[in-house]
Design a protein around this motif. Structure first.
Motif, PDB file in Angstrom:
ATOM      1  N   VAL A  91       0.841  -1.199   0.000  1.00 51.12           N
ATOM      2  CA  VAL A  91       0.000   0.000   0.000  1.00 51.12           C
ATOM      3  C   VAL A  91       0.876   1.248   0.000  1.00 51.12           C
ATOM      4  O   VAL A  91       0.602   2.228  -0.709  1.00 51.12           O
ATOM      5  CB  VAL A  91      -0.958  -0.008   1.200  1.00 51.12           C
ATOM      6  CG1 VAL A  91      -1.745   1.301   1.276  1.00 51.12           C
ATOM      7  CG2 VAL A  91      -1.914  -1.191   1.124  1.00 51.12           C
ATOM      8  N   ASP A  92       1.947   1.224   0.779  1.00 46.62           N
ATOM      9  CA  ASP A  92       2.861   2.362   0.840  1.00 46.62           C
ATOM     10  C   ASP A  92       3.475   2.648  -0.526  1.00 46.62           C
ATOM     11  O   ASP A  92       3.719   3.809  -0.890  1.00 46.62           O
ATOM     12  CB  ASP A  92       3.949   2.077   1.875  1.00 46.62           C
ATOM     13  CG  ASP A  92       4.765   3.307   2.223  1.00 46.62           C
ATOM     14  OD1 ASP A  92       4.168   4.387   2.403  1.00 46.62           O
ATOM     15  OD2 ASP A  92       6.001   3.186   2.323  1.00 46.62           O
ATOM     16  N   ALA A  93       3.714   1.591  -1.309  1.00 47.43           N
ATOM     17  CA  ALA A  93       4.294   1.776  -2.644  1.00 47.43           C
ATOM     18  C   ALA A  93       3.365   2.558  -3.568  1.00 47.43           C
ATOM     19  O   ALA A  93       3.828   3.226  -4.501  1.00 47.43           O
ATOM     20  CB  ALA A  93       4.619   0.419  -3.258  1.00 47.43           C
ATOM     21  N   LEU A  94       2.056   2.500  -3.312  1.00 49.91           N
ATOM     22  CA  LEU A  94       1.115   3.309  -4.094  1.00 49.91           C
ATOM     23  C   LEU A  94       1.351   4.799  -3.877  1.00 49.91           C
ATOM     24  O   LEU A  94       0.935   5.632  -4.693  1.00 49.91           O
ATOM     25  CB  LEU A  94      -0.326   2.960  -3.720  1.00 49.91           C
ATOM     26  CG  LEU A  94      -0.821   1.554  -4.055  1.00 49.91           C
ATOM     27  CD1 LEU A  94      -2.242   1.359  -3.547  1.00 49.91           C
ATOM     28  CD2 LEU A  94      -0.752   1.299  -5.552  1.00 49.91           C
ATOM     29  N   LEU A  95       2.012   5.141  -2.786  1.00 47.99           N
ATOM     30  CA  LEU A  95       2.300   6.536  -2.476  1.00 47.99           C
ATOM     31  C   LEU A  95       3.700   6.943  -2.919  1.00 47.99           C
ATOM     32  O   LEU A  95       3.878   7.951  -3.601  1.00 47.99           O
ATOM     33  CB  LEU A  95       2.162   6.772  -0.963  1.00 47.99           C
ATOM     34  CG  LEU A  95       0.762   6.600  -0.360  1.00 47.99           C
ATOM     35  CD1 LEU A  95       0.852   6.645   1.155  1.00 47.99           C
ATOM     36  CD2 LEU A  95      -0.181   7.670  -0.870  1.00 47.99           C
ATOM     37  N   VAL A  96       4.703   6.170  -2.506  1.00 44.04           N
ATOM     38  CA  VAL A  96       6.085   6.625  -2.667  1.00 44.04           C
ATOM     39  C   VAL A  96       6.779   6.024  -3.887  1.00 44.04           C
ATOM     40  O   VAL A  96       7.848   6.494  -4.276  1.00 44.04           O
ATOM     41  CB  VAL A  96       6.894   6.320  -1.392  1.00 44.04           C
ATOM     42  CG1 VAL A  96       6.326   7.078  -0.208  1.00 44.04           C
ATOM     43  CG2 VAL A  96       6.935   4.821  -1.095  1.00 44.04           C
ATOM     44  N   ARG A  97       6.205   4.979  -4.477  1.00 41.99           N
ATOM     45  CA  ARG A  97       6.788   4.393  -5.697  1.00 41.99           C
ATOM     46  C   ARG A  97       5.686   4.215  -6.737  1.00 41.99           C
ATOM     47  O   ARG A  97       5.503   3.150  -7.318  1.00 41.99           O
ATOM     48  CB  ARG A  97       7.470   3.056  -5.373  1.00 41.99           C
ATOM     49  CG  ARG A  97       8.720   3.211  -4.523  1.00 41.99           C
ATOM     50  CD  ARG A  97       9.484   1.920  -4.380  1.00 41.99           C
ATOM     51  NE  ARG A  97       8.697   0.908  -3.686  1.00 41.99           N
ATOM     52  CZ  ARG A  97       8.560   0.821  -2.364  1.00 41.99           C
ATOM     53  NH1 ARG A  97       9.168   1.712  -1.595  1.00 41.99           N
ATOM     54  NH2 ARG A  97       7.837  -0.123  -1.810  1.00 41.99           N
ATOM     55  N   TRP A  98       4.936   5.282  -6.955  1.00 45.07           N
ATOM     56  CA  TRP A  98       3.771   5.226  -7.841  1.00 45.07           C
ATOM     57  C   TRP A  98       4.209   5.139  -9.301  1.00 45.07           C
ATOM     58  O   TRP A  98       4.903   6.006  -9.831  1.00 45.07           O
ATOM     59  CB  TRP A  98       2.909   6.469  -7.620  1.00 45.07           C
ATOM     60  CG  TRP A  98       1.761   6.585  -8.582  1.00 45.07           C
ATOM     61  CD1 TRP A  98       1.542   7.601  -9.467  1.00 45.07           C
ATOM     62  CD2 TRP A  98       0.689   5.669  -8.770  1.00 45.07           C
ATOM     63  NE1 TRP A  98       0.401   7.377 -10.187  1.00 45.07           N
ATOM     64  CE2 TRP A  98      -0.146   6.187  -9.780  1.00 45.07           C
ATOM     65  CE3 TRP A  98       0.360   4.450  -8.179  1.00 45.07           C
ATOM     66  CZ2 TRP A  98      -1.289   5.555 -10.228  1.00 45.07           C
ATOM     67  CZ3 TRP A  98      -0.779   3.800  -8.607  1.00 45.07           C
ATOM     68  CH2 TRP A  98      -1.599   4.344  -9.615  1.00 45.07           C
ATOM     69  N   ARG A  99       3.826   4.031  -9.966  1.00 44.74           N
ATOM     70  CA  ARG A  99       4.114   3.830 -11.381  1.00 44.74           C
ATOM     71  C   ARG A  99       2.869   3.346 -12.120  1.00 44.74           C
ATOM     72  O   ARG A  99       2.964   2.653 -13.129  1.00 44.74           O
ATOM     73  CB  ARG A  99       5.236   2.785 -11.551  1.00 44.74           C
ATOM     74  CG  ARG A  99       6.579   3.172 -10.957  1.00 44.74           C
ATOM     75  CD  ARG A  99       7.196   4.349 -11.703  1.00 44.74           C
ATOM     76  NE  ARG A  99       8.525   4.663 -11.197  1.00 44.74           N
ATOM     77  CZ  ARG A  99       8.773   5.476 -10.185  1.00 44.74           C
ATOM     78  NH1 ARG A  99       7.767   6.084  -9.563  1.00 44.74           N
ATOM     79  NH2 ARG A  99      10.010   5.707  -9.783  1.00 44.74           N
ATOM     80  N   GLY A 100       1.712   3.677 -11.601  1.00 43.13           N
ATOM     81  CA  GLY A 100       0.473   3.255 -12.231  1.00 43.13           C
ATOM     82  C   GLY A 100       0.061   1.840 -11.889  1.00 43.13           C
ATOM     83  O   GLY A 100      -0.779   1.252 -12.580  1.00 43.13           O
ATOM     84  N   GLN A 101       0.635   1.273 -10.803  1.00 43.57           N
ATOM     85  CA  GLN A 101       0.304  -0.103 -10.454  1.00 43.57           C
ATOM     86  C   GLN A 101      -1.156  -0.237 -10.030  1.00 43.57           C
ATOM     87  O   GLN A 101      -1.796   0.735  -9.655  1.00 43.57           O
ATOM     88  CB  GLN A 101       1.237  -0.635  -9.351  1.00 43.57           C
ATOM     89  CG  GLN A 101       1.247   0.153  -8.057  1.00 43.57           C
ATOM     90  CD  GLN A 101       2.361   1.183  -8.015  1.00 43.57           C
ATOM     91  OE1 GLN A 101       2.519   1.941  -8.962  1.00 43.57           O
ATOM     92  NE2 GLN A 101       3.101   1.227  -6.914  1.00 43.57           N
ATOM     93  N   GLY A 102      -1.662  -1.460 -10.114  1.00 46.31           N
ATOM     94  CA  GLY A 102      -3.071  -1.709  -9.846  1.00 46.31           C
ATOM     95  C   GLY A 102      -3.370  -1.982  -8.384  1.00 46.31           C
ATOM     96  O   GLY A 102      -2.613  -1.600  -7.481  1.00 46.31           O
TER      97      GLY A 102
END
Length: 333
Positions: free
Chosen positions: A284-295
């Motif tokens: 979930v944190d990656a949706l914030l700090v490593r956002w690359r359009g992941q689902g």
């Protein structure tokens, strides 16, 4: 002449919690030295504080003669003046192994008994138990909250002896001539906590020159203060960043790492996501700090999180009839 010093020490430990809280108390007593010493102290101090005090002993049914032993413990507690005293028989499952299953059944029974009376449950955990808990948390790498150990009062659970050594409870029982039952499970090296108690802590005491258990307990207390402060700050940030049940992504991403993850954890738990593990939180944190359009990030129980229109959105678990929420993903820039 006054009471034995060990008896006086335990009475002093329980007294503030009785004079500062008028809720009824139920002592959880197994018949071991820690819980017997606690029961005796509360039986002495509670009437003086005007607090109703009873006791509960749990029969797990896992050892021969457990019902008889529980009955004898209950009789002893009644002779101390505690009232009411109940024996609760529980069915212990297998989930998580024998220790975890027995603990789960015991705590469920104790919580139900407390709820019936609007009472709190007094538990006989000592400073030594606290030190063991800290070591277990360190060894398992289960995060700072586990290393922070047990707290004296949380919800219906009251642990007034966290500053008292185990040797003191045994000395108090000896001074009061109380018949202590030594659970054979407490000396069985098949259990991790027993080996910590019998092997690891004595070795640490030898290598480090003593004082290890108090040092571990003190570390837990200091860490708990910091964690409580961080949790309070995270609650403020979570309220500030809330958007229609979700979280504003850019502002949340800008928070320091430790604070940001606490905001996420609190948001998900408040939404009813149970059994949240580090791997879920990292995704979930990656949706914030490593956002690359992941689902969508899948969570325990069937829920999920997506990033949509600059907001983290929690998608509830699908209904049992097969209906599901559409996934709304934020397009890449």
């Amino acid at each position: 002449m006054g009471p034995d010093p060990a008896v006086a020490r335990i009475r002093s430990a329980v007294r503030p919690g009785l004079t500062g809280d008028d809720r009824p108390v139920l002592v959880a007593c197994s018949g071991g030295a820690d819980s017997l010493a606690l029961a005796a102290a509360i039986a002495f101090e509670a009437p003086r504080a005007g607090v109703p005090a009873g006791a509960v002993t749990v029969d797990h049914g896992l050892q021969p003669g457990s019902a008889q032993r529980a009955g004898e413990t209950a009789d002893l507690l009644r002779r101390m003046g505690l009232d009411p005293v109940r024996v609760l028989a529980v069915d212990v499952g297998r989930a998580g192994g024998p220790e975890a299953a027995a603990r789960g059944a015991r705590y469920a029974a104790l919580a139900a008994a407390a709820g019936e009376r609007g009472a709190r449950v007094a538990l006989g955990h000592t400073l030594d138990d606290q030190a063991e808990t800290v070591l277990l948390g360190l060894g398992r790498g289960s995060g700072p909250r586990s290393v922070a150990g047990m707290v004296e009062l949380r919800e219906c659970w009251w642990r007034p002896l966290l500053g008292v050594r185990r040797v003191t409870t045994r000395a108090a029982c000896a001074a009061l001539e109380l018949p202590v039952w030594d659970d054979p499970w407490n000396t069985d090296p098949a259990y991790t906590r027993v080996r910590l108690r019998a092997e690891v802590l004595p070795l640490l005491e030898e290598v480090l020159g003593g004082g290890v258990a108090p040092a571990l307990a003190r570390t837990a207390e200091l860490l708990r203060e910091d964690l409580d402060t961080l949790d309070a700050l995270a609650a403020v940030e979570r309220a500030r960043l809330a958007v229609d049940g979700g979280l504003e992504a850019t502002g949340t991403a800008a928070l320091p790492d430790g604070l940001r993850r606490r905001v996420l954890r609190g948001w998900l738990r408040d939404a009813g996501v149970a059994d949240l593990q580090a791997v879920h939180l990292a995704a979930v944190d990656a949706l914030l700090v490593r956002w690359r359009g992941q689902g969508r990030v899948d969570l325990p129980g069937g829920a999920g999180v997506v990033r949509a229109s600059g907001t983290l959105v929690l998608l509830p678990a699908p209904a049992r009839d097969g209906a599901h929420e559409p996934e709304h993903e934020e397009p890449t820039a």
